[in-house]
Motif scaffolding. Structure first.
Motif, PDB file in Angstrom:
ATOM      1  N   GLY A  49      46.890  -0.124  16.220  1.00  0.00           N
ATOM      2  CA  GLY A  49      45.576  -0.247  15.595  1.00  0.00           C
ATOM      3  C   GLY A  49      44.941   1.110  15.352  1.00  0.00           C
ATOM      4  O   GLY A  49      44.367   1.369  14.285  1.00  0.00           O
ATOM      5  N   ALA A  50      45.059   1.990  16.329  1.00  0.00           N
ATOM      6  CA  ALA A  50      44.501   3.335  16.190  1.00  0.00           C
ATOM      7  C   ALA A  50      45.208   4.103  15.079  1.00  0.00           C
ATOM      8  O   ALA A  50      44.560   4.791  14.276  1.00  0.00           O
ATOM      9  N   LEU A  51      46.523   3.987  15.012  1.00  0.00           N
ATOM     10  CA  LEU A  51      47.270   4.685  13.959  1.00  0.00           C
ATOM     11  C   LEU A  51      46.902   4.173  12.571  1.00  0.00           C
ATOM     12  O   LEU A  51      46.884   4.941  11.607  1.00  0.00           O
ATOM     13  N   ARG A  52      46.596   2.893  12.467  1.00  0.00           N
ATOM     14  CA  ARG A  52      46.200   2.333  11.177  1.00  0.00           C
ATOM     15  C   ARG A  52      44.817   2.820  10.750  1.00  0.00           C
ATOM     16  O   ARG A  52      44.502   2.818   9.560  1.00  0.00           O
ATOM     17  N   GLU A  53      43.988   3.231  11.692  1.00  0.00           N
ATOM     18  CA  GLU A  53      42.648   3.718  11.378  1.00  0.00           C
ATOM     19  C   GLU A  53      42.655   5.153  10.870  1.00  0.00           C
ATOM     20  O   GLU A  53      41.731   5.568  10.166  1.00  0.00           O
ATOM     21  N   VAL A  54      43.679   5.929  11.198  1.00  0.00           N
ATOM     22  CA  VAL A  54      43.712   7.347  10.845  1.00  0.00           C
ATOM     23  C   VAL A  54      43.580   7.567   9.335  1.00  0.00           C
ATOM     24  O   VAL A  54      42.749   8.372   8.907  1.00  0.00           O
ATOM     25  N   PRO A  55      44.364   6.902   8.477  1.00  0.00           N
ATOM     26  CA  PRO A  55      44.194   7.147   7.035  1.00  0.00           C
ATOM     27  C   PRO A  55      42.785   6.811   6.543  1.00  0.00           C
ATOM     28  O   PRO A  55      42.256   7.496   5.660  1.00  0.00           O
ATOM     29  N   GLU A  56      42.180   5.773   7.122  1.00  0.00           N
ATOM     30  CA  GLU A  56      40.815   5.409   6.739  1.00  0.00           C
ATOM     31  C   GLU A  56      39.827   6.501   7.133  1.00  0.00           C
ATOM     32  O   GLU A  56      38.897   6.813   6.398  1.00  0.00           O
ATOM     33  N   MET A  57      40.030   7.089   8.287  1.00  0.00           N
ATOM     34  CA  MET A  57      39.164   8.185   8.731  1.00  0.00           C
ATOM     35  C   MET A  57      39.364   9.416   7.858  1.00  0.00           C
ATOM     36  O   MET A  57      38.405  10.074   7.467  1.00  0.00           O
ATOM     37  N   LEU A  58      40.625   9.732   7.564  1.00  0.00           N
ATOM     38  CA  LEU A  58      40.911  10.905   6.740  1.00  0.00           C
ATOM     39  C   LEU A  58      40.351  10.752   5.329  1.00  0.00           C
ATOM     40  O   LEU A  58      39.954  11.739   4.702  1.00  0.00           O
ATOM     41  N   ALA A  59      40.299   9.515   4.836  1.00  0.00           N
ATOM     42  CA  ALA A  59      39.761   9.254   3.500  1.00  0.00           C
ATOM     43  C   ALA A  59      38.240   9.152   3.516  1.00  0.00           C
ATOM     44  O   ALA A  59      37.625   8.985   2.471  1.00  0.00           O
ATOM     45  N   GLY A  60      37.653   9.194   4.704  1.00  0.00           N
ATOM     46  CA  GLY A  60      36.199   9.117   4.814  1.00  0.00           C
ATOM     47  C   GLY A  60      35.637   7.717   4.714  1.00  0.00           C
ATOM     48  O   GLY A  60      34.437   7.521   4.582  1.00  0.00           O
ATOM     49  N   ARG A  61      36.494   6.712   4.768  1.00  0.00           N
ATOM     50  CA  ARG A  61      36.042   5.321   4.683  1.00  0.00           C
ATOM     51  C   ARG A  61      35.651   4.744   6.044  1.00  0.00           C
ATOM     52  O   ARG A  61      35.095   3.665   6.138  1.00  0.00           O
ATOM     53  N   GLN A  62      35.991   5.465   7.085  1.00  0.00           N
ATOM     54  CA  GLN A  62      35.654   5.017   8.440  1.00  0.00           C
ATOM     55  C   GLN A  62      35.237   6.249   9.230  1.00  0.00           C
ATOM     56  O   GLN A  62      35.871   7.301   9.107  1.00  0.00           O
TER      57      GLN A  62
END
Length: 74
Positions: A49-62
Motif C-alpha cells: 500500500g505504501a509503495l502504491r502511494e509513492v507515485p501519487e505523492m511524487l505527482a503531487g496528487r497526495q
C-alpha cells in the motif's frame, strides 16, 4: 511436527475422506505458524500500500508524510 502416521482420516459411507485428526501438539504448531503467516501478510500488505502511494505523492496528487508525522499517527 509428527510423522504422517499420526494422522487419522475420517471417511463417509462411500469411504471418501471428510476430515483429518491430528495430535494436539501438531495442531498447536500449525496454529502458531498460521499466526506468523498472518503477521507477515499484514506487513506485506502495508508495504505494498505504501509503495502504491509513492507515485501519487511524487505527482503531487497526495500529500507527503514525514517520518515524524507517520510515527505520530501510530
Amino acid at each position: 511436527m509428527s510423522t504422517t502416521n499420526s494422522l487419522h482420516y475420517l471417511t463417509d459411507a462411500a469411504d471418501k475422506p471428510e476430515a483429518v485428526l491430528l495430535p494436539m501438539a501438531d495442531w498447536l504448531e500449525l496454529k502458531q505458524y498460521y499466526r506468523q503467516l498472518q503477521g507477515r501478510e499484514f506487513v506485506l500488505d502495508g508495504t505494498l500500500g505504501a509503495l502504491r502511494e509513492v507515485p501519487e505523492m511524487l505527482a503531487g496528487r497526495q500529500p507527503e508524510i514525514s517520518l515524524d508525522g507517520f510515527l505520530a499517527s501510530l
